[in-house]
Design a protein around this motif. Structure first.
Motif, PDB file in Angstrom:
ATOM      1  N   SER A 274      46.137  44.949  30.220  1.00  0.00           N
ATOM      2  CA  SER A 274      45.730  43.976  31.248  1.00  0.00           C
ATOM      3  C   SER A 274      45.806  44.585  32.638  1.00  0.00           C
ATOM      4  O   SER A 274      44.884  44.420  33.454  1.00  0.00           O
ATOM      5  CB  SER A 274      46.629  42.738  31.170  1.00  0.00           C
ATOM      6  N   ARG A 278      42.658  45.322  35.144  1.00  0.00           N
ATOM      7  CA  ARG A 278      42.599  44.776  36.512  1.00  0.00           C
ATOM      8  C   ARG A 278      42.314  45.879  37.524  1.00  0.00           C
ATOM      9  O   ARG A 278      41.504  45.698  38.443  1.00  0.00           O
ATOM     10  CB  ARG A 278      43.906  44.063  36.849  1.00  0.00           C
ATOM     11  N   GLN A 282      38.589  46.420  39.764  1.00  0.00           N
ATOM     12  CA  GLN A 282      38.522  46.396  41.225  1.00  0.00           C
ATOM     13  C   GLN A 282      38.141  47.742  41.831  1.00  0.00           C
ATOM     14  O   GLN A 282      37.770  47.823  42.998  1.00  0.00           O
ATOM     15  CB  GLN A 282      39.876  45.958  41.796  1.00  0.00           C
TER      16      GLN A 282
END
Length: 397
Positions: A274, A278, A282
């Motif tokens: 996770s 993330r 980005q």
């Protein structure tokens, strides 16, 4: 593809039965590893989990090296891990103890397959199988110096150290097409190419690019040259973009984390899917500063998340990245700075290159293809892609 998940309560009654049946049905695989690298781990983790879900009992024999402990922890109880302590301070691999553990496993488990990782592990361990015609042998160089600076010695020593029967029947495994070509050059044999499986989650997540410049990198921070290059790059970039964020994806340790903090570089735990997702969602682009001797797994993960990559112009990276279309390859620090500046300034190029990278990675690194490769390597069938989330218990030796 959706993942299957099971609660511990649902699967616990079947765990010990699976382990006992694995022994009686000759469904035991022994993995003999001299040095557990991150490139090697990228192949092992999905392979171990899928084979465990198929009901195979697996035993990992490896040195007790501090740098590899975090990697071993990710295997959980899908595998029984036997570690050999140091022989002496300056001898980190206790080969006599490693071979003793291998011999005990051969006697007690009667495995159907022994998988050797690294040239030295293979040459030493395979001698114990010289009179055993019932065990299948698999060999993965996985970035071994035998495919690099020691090619001549490997070519000369293999016939002396390995019996003709084993050399004839062994199944070679490569994690990239370039490594397969090297195996053919050194050993004169073709190899099964099993490129590391990328978590399917990374292919499906949408991008959520940061509004501020965001550079992600990763790899083995113990390689000083690559780490120093990253620090110099981040200092220079902050001179023109003071809001730049830099993340390093790695297992790491306390010493590594302290160095990263001092350089204002954030650490992302590579085992936390996770957190990894993330960061890559980005990121503006991914920069590889360390040269790997195997499949560039961090580059592949970034490509799966549609992140354009900048990496050293090596044969391993060239095998995965098409320069100018799915990423950029550099030779030297000046070219690296030039390529970083290009992607910093051109959002359209970042988007176009990232989308092409995701399509290319998805075509090569999907779960069904990896499962078929496991079937070829271990002579198993219908290896499931989805795995239980519980921890499989192993029978103690």
């Amino acid at each position: 593809m959706d993942r299957l998940t099971f609660s511990a309560a649902e699967i616990a009654p079947q765990v010990n039965i699976l382990a006992e049946e694995a022994i009686t049905a000759n469904k035991t695989i022994v993995h003999f590893v001299g040095f557990l690298s991150e490139e090697m781990h990228a192949f092992m983790l999905p392979a171990f989990r899928q084979l465990a879900a198929q009901g195979f009992r697996q035993i990992l024999i490896t040195p007790d090296q501090a740098r590899a402990r975090a990697l071993r922890q990710e295997f959980g109880d899908a595998i029984c891990c036997l570690t050999a302590g140091r022989l002496r301070r300056n001898r980190p691999i206790n080969w006599p103890r490693m071979l003793e553990l291998l011999g005990n496993s051969l006697l007690r488990e009667a495995p159907r397959v022994v998988h050797f990782y690294g040239a030295k592990a293979w040459m030493l361990g395979a001698r114990m199988l010289s009179s055993n015609d019932t065990v299948s042998v698999v060999y993965s160089p996985h970035g071994s110096h035998a495919l690099g600076s020691l090619q001549v010695f490997a070519r000369l020593l293999a016939p002396l150290a390995i019996t003709k029967r084993i050399r004839r029947d062994v199944r070679y495994v490569a994690t990239s097409r370039h490594e397969s070509a090297l195996i053919n050059r050194v050993y004169g044999r073709s190899a099964i190419v099993a490129e590391s499986l990328i978590d399917p989650l990374l292919f499906s997540l949408p991008a959520d690019r940061s509004t501020a410049p965001y550079l992600v990198t990763g790899g083995d921070s113990h390689k000083a040259a690559g780490f120093d290059l990253l620090v110099r790059l981040s200092v220079k970039l902050r001179g023109v973009a003071d809001d730049l964020r830099v993340d390093w994806i790695s297992g790491g340790n306390d010493q590594t984390h302290a160095l990263l903090k001092a350089a204002q570089i954030h650490n992302v735990d590579s085992s936390d899917v996770s957190a990894l997702a993330r960061a890559l969602a980005q990121a503006w682009f991914y920069v590889e500063t360390t040269e790997t001797r195997g499949f560039p797994v961090y580059v592949a993960r970034a490509m799966a998340m549609a992140v354009p990559c900048i990496a050293p112009d090596t044969l391993f990276n060239r095998d995965l990245i098409e320069h100018g279309r799915t990423g950029l390859l550099f030779s030297g620090e000046a070219e690296l700075i030039r390529d970083v500046g290009l992607l910093l300034q051109d959002k359209a190029l970042r988007t176009r290159m990232g989308n092409a990278a995701r399509i290319a990675a998805q075509a090569r690194l999907h779960p069904e293809r990896f499962a078929q490769k496991l079937n070829d390597i271990y002579a198993v069938s219908d290896v499931p892609v989805a795995v239980p989330t519980t921890r499989l218990q192993s029978v103690p030796l």
